[in-house]
Every structure is written in C-alpha cells, then in structure tokens.
Scaffold this motif. Structure first.
Motif: not given
Length: 249
Positions: A136-145
C-alpha cells in the motif's frame, strides 16, 4: 421442521459470508468448528431479522393475503403445495432471511470494503501486516530466504484479493538482491535492478504493471527466514567501509 430451520440458518450464513469481503476472508481462515460457528453466527443474525419481519407480516395478515393471491392467480401451484399457515410463515421467513443476507452481502461487496477487510485482517498478523504496508505504501522490504538468498523490493501482490486467506505466496518487484554470508550472515548486495528498469523504460513506454509481470518474483512464505523493512541509507550507515555495497550495479 427443526432440520429445515437449521438448513435455512446455515444457507443464510453461507450466502452472506460468500459475498461480504470481511466475512469471506475470515471464513477462509477458519477451520473445523470455527468455520461452522462463523457461518452459523451470521445466519442467526439475518434469520433473526427475517423472523422479525415475518412476524410483522403475519401480524398484519399479509401471509394470508399473499396466499389468497396465489390461490386466485396460480391455482395449480397453490393446490399442489397446500401450505398451512405455519408452513407459509416458514417459507416467508426463509425467503426473507436468505434474501436479506444476499442483499447486504452484495451491497458491501465493494472495492472500498474489500480494502478495509484486507487491512483489518492483515493487522492481526505481523507478517501479513508488513506485506500489506509494503504494497500500500510502496515501502521496500528485505526478504531473507532459507537458502540465504536475499531479495529487497516492494510487495506488489498478496495472494488473490478475492480469496485472501493465509498468505502462502506473495509477489515482489525486486530493487536489489544478494545473499547472506555463510559464516557471519551479514548482508551482501550484489544485483541492482533499478538501472535495468530505467533502460527498459528508455526503449519505450512501459506501465508499472507490465514491468511487474516481466520482473516479478513469487516467493513462498514457508521459505522466508526473516522479513523486515529496508532502508538503503541505514544499511550503508551500519556497514563497515570495506563491506558496504556499491550504490550502482
């Protein structure tokens, strides 16, 4: 008659939960007896309203009037059914209950209500709340697999808005990617996608939807090891000078 009453209650609840976004999403998250009780609770609400209206109709003798109209205009139907007053009242109650449930469900089945329902349900789970906020807010997220692969980007889509249950998969538009160091687990950014997006746009107009369809990454939630918001400036500030990632690919 008792079985008929229970059937009407459950059909009424099913009709409403199948149309009203918040009720539908909660139903998708429910299992076992919780699922049945959720349907029954909405069924009881509209059955009570329908029953009240049926009593009002009966009080003003509208049931008898309606069946008199049937006798005069639909003789064959009336003779085949032979409804008693009690049975006629039951039919009126069932029709009103199911009709009200369907009407209100469709009335609130709008994009605005769906958006509010998604936000309300997402707030009940920290993981899904971050997914929703990023989208919704176009905020980057960090996804660690679990494989130590890392993607940094903006969540573009969470499941299907028409069938939001527990989020098993979500899609992101990657901005950067990298990996976690095997020993220290420190973040190493190796690939930057922003410059490539600029090159793609320079070759001709391309909508955000088209870019997403071309470069999206679908991630299985079960493979996510850690999930957090990401700020590139904070990342550089916290990294030692020799470990800081370059600002360009």
């Amino acid at each position: 008659m008792s079985i008929g009453i229970l059937l009407v209650i459950f059909v009424t609840g099913f009709v409403f939960t199948n149309n009203y976004p918040l009720a539908r999403f909660k139903q998708l998250r429910s299992t076992g007896w919780d699922s049945y009780s959720h349907i029954a609770s909405w069924g009881l609400v509209f059955s009570a309203i329908g029953g009240t209206l049926a009593v009002v109709i009966d009080t003003f003798n509208l049931v008898a009037a309606s069946f008199q109209w049937l006798n005069s205009n639909l003789v064959q139907l009336a003779s085949a059914s032979n409804f008693t007053r009690r049975e006629g009242l039951f039919v009126i109650w069932a029709v009103l209950s199911i009709g009200l449930a369907w009407s209100f469900g469709c009335l609130f089945n709008t994009k605005a209500c769906k958006k509010k329902a998604v936000a309300r349900l997402a707030a009940e789970n920290a993981f899904e709340l971050m997914l929703y906020d990023s989208a919704e807010q176009v905020k980057p997220v960090l996804v660690s697999l679990s494989t130590r692969k890392v993607y940094i980007g903006v969540v573009y889509r969470v499941n299907n808005d028409d069938a939001l249950g527990k989020t098993e998969y979500f899609s992101i538009l990657p901005l950067w990617s990298g990996y976690r160091d095997k020993d220290s687990l420190s973040l190493k950014i190796t690939t930057f996608y922003e410059d490539h997006y600029s090159i793609v746009r320079a070759h001709g107009p391309m909508t955000s939807e088209r870019i997403f369809d071309q470069f999206k990454i679908v991630i299985c939630s079960a493979e996510v090891s850690t999930f957090s918001y990401f700020d590139i400036a904070v990342y550089h500030a916290l990294q030692p000078a020799d470990n800081a990632a370059p600002t360009k690919a």
